[in-house]
Write an enzyme that holds these catalytic residues in place. Structure first.
Site, PDB file in Angstrom:
ATOM      1  N   HIS A  27       1.217   1.764 -10.214  1.00  0.00           N
ATOM      2  CA  HIS A  27       0.285   2.147  -9.062  1.00  0.00           C
ATOM      3  C   HIS A  27      -1.099   1.653  -9.466  1.00  0.00           C
ATOM      4  CE1 HIS A  27       2.205   6.280  -7.646  1.00  0.00           C
ATOM      5  NE2 HIS A  27       2.794   6.504  -8.994  1.00  0.00           N
ATOM      6  N   ASN A  82       4.130   6.622 -13.797  1.00  0.00           N
ATOM      7  CA  ASN A  82       4.824   7.642 -14.282  1.00  0.00           C
ATOM      8  C   ASN A  82       6.227   7.660 -14.355  1.00  0.00           C
ATOM      9  OD1 ASN A  82       2.721   8.524 -12.964  1.00  0.00           O
ATOM     10  ND2 ASN A  82       2.607   8.851 -10.623  1.00  0.00           N
ATOM     11  N   VAL A 142      10.264   7.731  -6.961  1.00  0.00           N
ATOM     12  CA  VAL A 142      10.733   6.761  -7.184  1.00  0.00           C
ATOM     13  C   VAL A 142      11.642   6.181  -8.239  1.00  0.00           C
ATOM     14  CG1 VAL A 142      11.010   4.748  -5.617  1.00  0.00           C
ATOM     15  CG2 VAL A 142       9.030   6.312  -4.507  1.00  0.00           C
ATOM     16  N   HIS A 197       7.251   1.219 -10.997  1.00  0.00           N
ATOM     17  CA  HIS A 197       6.389   1.341  -9.936  1.00  0.00           C
ATOM     18  C   HIS A 197       5.293   1.611 -11.161  1.00  0.00           C
ATOM     19  CE1 HIS A 197       7.970   4.486  -8.280  1.00  0.00           C
ATOM     20  NE2 HIS A 197       6.329   5.276  -8.193  1.00  0.00           N
ATOM     21  N   ARG A 256       0.780  -1.360  -0.528  1.00  0.00           N
ATOM     22  CA  ARG A 256      -0.078  -0.463   0.239  1.00  0.00           C
ATOM     23  C   ARG A 256       0.771   1.381  -0.321  1.00  0.00           C
ATOM     24  NH1 ARG A 256      -5.149  -1.568   0.360  1.00  0.00           N
ATOM     25  NH2 ARG A 256      -5.606  -3.827   1.919  1.00  0.00           N
ATOM     26  N   ASP A 257       0.171   1.990  -0.889  1.00  0.00           N
ATOM     27  CA  ASP A 257       1.070   3.532  -0.663  1.00  0.00           C
ATOM     28  C   ASP A 257       1.218   4.151   0.560  1.00  0.00           C
ATOM     29  OD1 ASP A 257       1.871   5.461  -3.374  1.00  0.00           O
ATOM     30  OD2 ASP A 257       1.058   6.299  -1.573  1.00  0.00           O
ATOM     31  N   ILE A 258       2.268   4.960   1.190  1.00  0.00           N
ATOM     32  CA  ILE A 258       2.466   5.771   2.412  1.00  0.00           C
ATOM     33  C   ILE A 258       1.489   6.434   2.223  1.00  0.00           C
ATOM     34  CG2 ILE A 258       4.384   7.270   1.738  1.00  0.00           C
ATOM     35  CD1 ILE A 258       5.198   5.391   4.626  1.00  0.00           C
TER      36      ILE A 258
HETATM   37  P1  AMP Z   1       5.989   8.236  -7.624  1.00  0.00           P
HETATM   38  O1  AMP Z   1       5.909   9.677  -7.350  1.00  0.00           O
HETATM   39  O2  AMP Z   1       4.597   7.620  -9.281  1.00  0.00           O
HETATM   40  O3  AMP Z   1       7.070   7.779  -8.438  1.00  0.00           O
HETATM   41  O4  AMP Z   1       5.359   7.484  -6.340  1.00  0.00           O
HETATM   42  C1  AMP Z   1       6.071   6.901  -5.678  1.00  0.00           C
HETATM   43  C2  AMP Z   1       5.266   6.696  -4.817  1.00  0.00           C
HETATM   44  O5  AMP Z   1       5.904   5.906  -3.929  1.00  0.00           O
HETATM   45  C3  AMP Z   1       4.855   7.956  -3.915  1.00  0.00           C
HETATM   46  O6  AMP Z   1       3.404   7.613  -4.295  1.00  0.00           O
HETATM   47  C4  AMP Z   1       4.801   7.617  -2.617  1.00  0.00           C
HETATM   48  O7  AMP Z   1       3.221   8.258  -1.892  1.00  0.00           O
HETATM   49  C5  AMP Z   1       4.995   6.484  -2.093  1.00  0.00           C
HETATM   50  N1  AMP Z   1       6.165   5.920  -1.051  1.00  0.00           N
HETATM   51  C6  AMP Z   1       7.149   6.172  -0.982  1.00  0.00           C
HETATM   52  N2  AMP Z   1       7.427   6.152   0.357  1.00  0.00           N
HETATM   53  C7  AMP Z   1       6.817   5.096   0.094  1.00  0.00           C
HETATM   54  C8  AMP Z   1       6.796   3.895   1.436  1.00  0.00           C
HETATM   55  N3  AMP Z   1       7.993   4.187   1.991  1.00  0.00           N
HETATM   56  N4  AMP Z   1       5.687   3.137   1.157  1.00  0.00           N
HETATM   57  C9  AMP Z   1       5.061   2.662   0.579  1.00  0.00           C
HETATM   58  N5  AMP Z   1       4.704   4.183  -0.068  1.00  0.00           N
HETATM   59  C10 AMP Z   1       5.553   4.988  -0.385  1.00  0.00           C
END
Ligand code: AMP
Length: 114
Positions: free
Chosen positions: A102, A87, A96, A100, A29-31
């Protein structure tokens, strides 16, 4: 490529709410959820962006989508619907650099996306 925090999640060095794991893919799950359901599906193999996907990774990319679709079925929102997003780089809003997918669900999505 340099390590990201997703490598640490894969190795269980930082906690995550993991909803799926198999040999190739991790789902958690996204944080900072942007919908009632917001899960990230990542390959265990680190690939920085969609631009870095190689021919040999094609099955792996499909595995991310299949894991997302199976999760939607398992959770019972497959018929109601959901959105998957990857993205890429600055204009895509990537933060990141470990690819990934979403998976967003549980509310009406809008188009065009922001
Ligand atoms: P993006 O902006 O498409 O690279 O997505 C990166 C996603 O990683 C964002 O939606 C963040 O909220 C999520 N994220 C960052 N750190 C964590 C974490 N420790 N656990 C879960 N999701 C995270």
């Amino acid at each position: 490529m340099s390590e990201t925090l997703f490598d640490k999640i894969i190795r269980r060095e930082i906690p995550a709410d993991i909803v799926h794991e198999d040999e190739h893919v991790l789902g958690f799950r996204d944080i900072n959820p942007q919908a009632p359901v917001h899960v990230l599906f990542i390959p265990k193999k680190p690939i920085a962006t969609l631009n870095d996907l190689e021919h040999a990774d094609m099955l792996l990319a499909g595995r991310l989508m299949k894991a997302a679709a199976d999760f939607a079925k398992r959770e019972g929102f497959d018929e109601a619907g959901y959105r998957v997003v990857m993205n890429t780089n600055r204009d895509g809003g990537q933060s990141v650099y470990h690819i990934h997918l979403h998976l967003l669900a549980g509310r009406q999505m809008t188009w065009p996306p922001g």
